[in-house]
Design a protein around this motif. Structure first.
Motif, PDB file in Angstrom:
ATOM      1  N   LYS A   7       0.845  -1.198   0.000  1.00  0.00           N
ATOM      2  CA  LYS A   7       0.000   0.000   0.000  1.00  0.00           C
ATOM      3  C   LYS A   7       0.879   1.245   0.000  1.00  0.00           C
ATOM      4  CE  LYS A   7      -2.241   3.497   2.098  1.00  0.00           C
ATOM      5  NZ  LYS A   7      -1.829   4.540   3.049  1.00  0.00           N
ATOM      6  N   GLY A   9       0.889   5.438   0.352  1.00  0.00           N
ATOM      7  CA  GLY A   9       0.132   6.612   0.783  1.00  0.00           C
ATOM      8  C   GLY A   9       0.363   7.811  -0.119  1.00  0.00           C
ATOM      9  N   GLY A  10      -0.290   8.906   0.215  1.00  0.00           N
ATOM     10  CA  GLY A  10      -0.313  10.103  -0.628  1.00  0.00           C
ATOM     11  C   GLY A  10       1.051  10.670  -1.007  1.00  0.00           C
ATOM     12  N   SER A  41      -3.299   5.374  -2.408  1.00  0.00           N
ATOM     13  CA  SER A  41      -4.058   6.546  -1.955  1.00  0.00           C
ATOM     14  C   SER A  41      -4.098   7.552  -3.089  1.00  0.00           C
ATOM     15  CB  SER A  41      -3.339   7.224  -0.786  1.00  0.00           C
ATOM     16  OG  SER A  41      -3.372   6.463   0.369  1.00  0.00           O
ATOM     17  N   SER A  44      -0.892  13.267  -2.516  1.00  0.00           N
ATOM     18  CA  SER A  44      -1.007  14.014  -1.263  1.00  0.00           C
ATOM     19  C   SER A  44      -1.661  15.375  -1.504  1.00  0.00           C
ATOM     20  CB  SER A  44       0.360  14.197  -0.601  1.00  0.00           C
ATOM     21  OG  SER A  44       1.236  14.848  -1.477  1.00  0.00           O
ATOM     22  N   THR A  47      -7.126  14.697  -1.657  1.00  0.00           N
ATOM     23  CA  THR A  47      -8.398  14.452  -0.960  1.00  0.00           C
ATOM     24  C   THR A  47      -8.861  15.711  -0.224  1.00  0.00           C
ATOM     25  OG1 THR A  47      -7.703  12.163  -0.753  1.00  0.00           O
ATOM     26  CG2 THR A  47      -9.621  12.819   0.527  1.00  0.00           C
ATOM     27  N   GLU A  74      -8.235   8.478  -5.792  1.00  0.00           N
ATOM     28  CA  GLU A  74      -7.645   7.140  -5.860  1.00  0.00           C
ATOM     29  C   GLU A  74      -7.820   6.524  -7.250  1.00  0.00           C
ATOM     30  OE1 GLU A  74      -8.865   8.385  -3.080  1.00  0.00           O
ATOM     31  OE2 GLU A  74      -7.295   7.894  -1.622  1.00  0.00           O
ATOM     32  N   PHE A 136      -9.492   3.286  -0.222  1.00  0.00           N
ATOM     33  CA  PHE A 136     -10.388   4.292   0.361  1.00  0.00           C
ATOM     34  C   PHE A 136     -11.836   4.130  -0.087  1.00  0.00           C
ATOM     35  CE2 PHE A 136     -11.382   9.142   0.163  1.00  0.00           C
ATOM     36  CZ  PHE A 136     -11.721   9.231   1.502  1.00  0.00           C
ATOM     37  N   ARG A 151     -11.333   9.187   6.395  1.00  0.00           N
ATOM     38  CA  ARG A 151      -9.975   9.658   6.095  1.00  0.00           C
ATOM     39  C   ARG A 151      -8.928   8.638   6.544  1.00  0.00           C
ATOM     40  NH1 ARG A 151      -9.456  14.785   4.319  1.00  0.00           N
ATOM     41  NH2 ARG A 151      -7.629  13.816   3.384  1.00  0.00           N
ATOM     42  N   SER A 154      -7.415   4.139   3.082  1.00  0.00           N
ATOM     43  CA  SER A 154      -6.670   3.231   2.202  1.00  0.00           C
ATOM     44  C   SER A 154      -5.899   2.178   2.993  1.00  0.00           C
ATOM     45  CB  SER A 154      -5.670   4.003   1.356  1.00  0.00           C
ATOM     46  OG  SER A 154      -6.343   4.896   0.532  1.00  0.00           O
ATOM     47  N   ASP A 155      -5.478   2.526   4.190  1.00  0.00           N
ATOM     48  CA  ASP A 155      -4.802   1.534   5.033  1.00  0.00           C
ATOM     49  C   ASP A 155      -5.740   0.354   5.270  1.00  0.00           C
ATOM     50  OD1 ASP A 155      -2.643   3.263   5.369  1.00  0.00           O
ATOM     51  OD2 ASP A 155      -3.484   4.142   7.199  1.00  0.00           O
ATOM     52  N   THR A 174       4.993   4.340   3.536  1.00  0.00           N
ATOM     53  CA  THR A 174       4.629   5.709   3.867  1.00  0.00           C
ATOM     54  C   THR A 174       5.881   6.581   3.791  1.00  0.00           C
ATOM     55  OG1 THR A 174       3.701   7.058   5.631  1.00  0.00           O
ATOM     56  CG2 THR A 174       4.731   5.016   6.324  1.00  0.00           C
TER      57      THR A 174
END
Ligand code: ASP
Ligand code: MG
Length: 411
Positions: A7, A9-10, A41, A44, A47, A74, A136, A151, A154-155, A174
């Motif tokens: 996964k 992240g942003g 996600s 950054s 969202t 996403e 998400f 919020r 996605s995790d 991350t």
């Protein structure tokens, strides 16, 4: 074949350059001969921008349309990563939540995953494809409407997919290289943990550590998904393992306290001279509960005249004004003299499963904080954590003091 969920992240997909870097991490795992599902996600900041647009559109907006809007971030990154992977000669396709499908409740804006059918993903793996999944988001089956998971959701998408496809591991990439004993921005001596127990991580996430969505840790704990938190900023050719979140039995050297968390999302309300008689606590807390306001810490002072008492408790900062109104409206029912509040407070917590078997862990903290002149306004404890409410101006001092007290400082 081994299976892996990765996964990102942003900040890991913030632009095309970063997405190409993500693709190199994916390539490494594909070349190791595994089935790989990637959950992404939005870029950054995206969202937040989408949420702001909804609010600009209307002060009171339809939550179903909010989901339609905010889920789009996403969709973009899943398609882009698939394009980049294909360009590198790696078979890949994007999946939106509804295409898999990832079925959720209809709590738009904070839906819960109910079921994930792995069949379509399995067929993709059989074709040798990397599945690039939009995090998400999901779909409410009965209405067919798009949903989002809240919020940071996605995790939770990633961990739930790992459980559904029986992945050996879920790697959450991350912008930090793991879970720390506390926030390294305020304690430079914070250490990265090699391992942390599910239950500890759940408390840390709930109590303010922002690495993972709380719900994702619950899902990992229930389904025993071996989850790593690691950095996408590592060299894709030489990555570090990060922090493993696992069963407590898999942790050999257990500390009494594993981490210190803090949360500014806490406001204090004190009712003065409340009648000291049966039913008063119910008169106060039932109306708050009925308005979905979560009361966290509660202290009631024993009265010396046995007639009136003071009651202090905390609510989320976002609910503070609403809570005050409710209590002011119920003043006659409850029967109190005055109401006082403060939002410049912080909740500092120490977490560790070792607390179960060690007495006096919290008492040492109370002493250490008072030695620094920090006044404690409220306390709560549970089996594996305790929290103190203090003035916000003491946040750093308190976190550092506890971090040192429990031997967490890095050498
Ligand atoms: N993009 C969503 C958010 O910012 C979900 C996520 O990143 O986990 O909250
Ligand atoms: Mg996140």
């Amino acid at each position: 074949m081994a299976r892996l969920v990765m996964k990102f992240g942003g900040t890991s997909v913030a632009n095309i350059e970063r997405i190409k870097n993500v693709a190199r991490h994916v390539q490494r795992e594909v070349e190791a001969g595994q089935d790989v599902a990637v959950v992404v996600s939005a870029m950054s900041g995206k969202t937040n921008e989408l949420v702001a647009w909804c609010k600009e559109g209307a002060a009171l907006y339809d939550a179903r349309e909010y989901d339609a809007v905010v889920a789009s971030g996403e969709q973009v990154t899943s398609g882009l990563l698939a394009i980049v992977l294909q360009d590198m000669g790696i078979k890949a396709r994007s999946w939106q939540g509804w295409q898999i499908p990832i079925r959720t409740s209809d709590a738009h804006g904070s839906a819960r995953i109910e079921a994930i059918d792995p069949a379509a993903l399995n067929e993709g793996f059989a074709r040798g494809e990397v599945a690039v999944i939009a995090g998400f988001q999901g779909v409410h089956a009965a209405t067919g409407r798009l949903t989002t998971l809240g919020r940071g959701g996605s995790d939770t998408s990633a961990v739930a997919i790992a459980a559904a496809i029986g992945a050996d591991r879920c790697d959450i990439y991350t912008d930090v290289d793991g879970v720390y004993t506390t926030d390294p921005r305020i304690v430079p001596k914070a250490r990265r943990l090699d391992r942390v127990a599910f239950e500890e991580m759940l408390e840390m996430a709930s109590l303010g550590a922002k690495v993972l969505q709380v719900r994702s840790v619950e899902v990992a704990m229930v389904h025993k998904v071996k989850t790593f938190v690691r950095s996408s900023f590592d060299d894709p050719a030489d990555p570090k393992p990060g922090t493993l979140i696992c069963d407590e039995e898999d942790i050999v050297e257990q500390q009494v306290v594993t981490g210190i968390a803090y949360s500014k999302d806490e406001a204090q309300i004190t009712l003065r001279d409340v009648a000291d008689k049966p039913g008063v606590a119910a008169a106060i807390f039932v109306p708050l509960a009925e308005s979905n306001i979560n009361v966290d810490m509660i202290i009631q002072v024993v009265s010396d005249d046995a007639k009136t008492t003071d009651l202090t408790f905390t609510v989320p900062t976002a609910d503070y004004e609403r809570a005050r109104k409710i209590l002011e409206n119920a003043k006659a029912d409850i029967g109190y003299e005055g109401i006082h509040g403060a939002t410049d407070v912080v909740k500092v917590s120490a977490i560790g499963i070792g607390m179960r078997s060690h007495a006096g862990v919290a008492a040492r903290a109370f002493k250490a904080l008072s030695d620094k002149g920090i006044n404690i306004r409220a306390i709560t404890t549970s089996e594996i954590k305790f929290s103190v409410l203090i003035g916000a101006e003491y946040t750093e001092l308190a976190v550092r003091t506890l971090h040192t007290l429990y031997g967490l400082d890095k050498a």
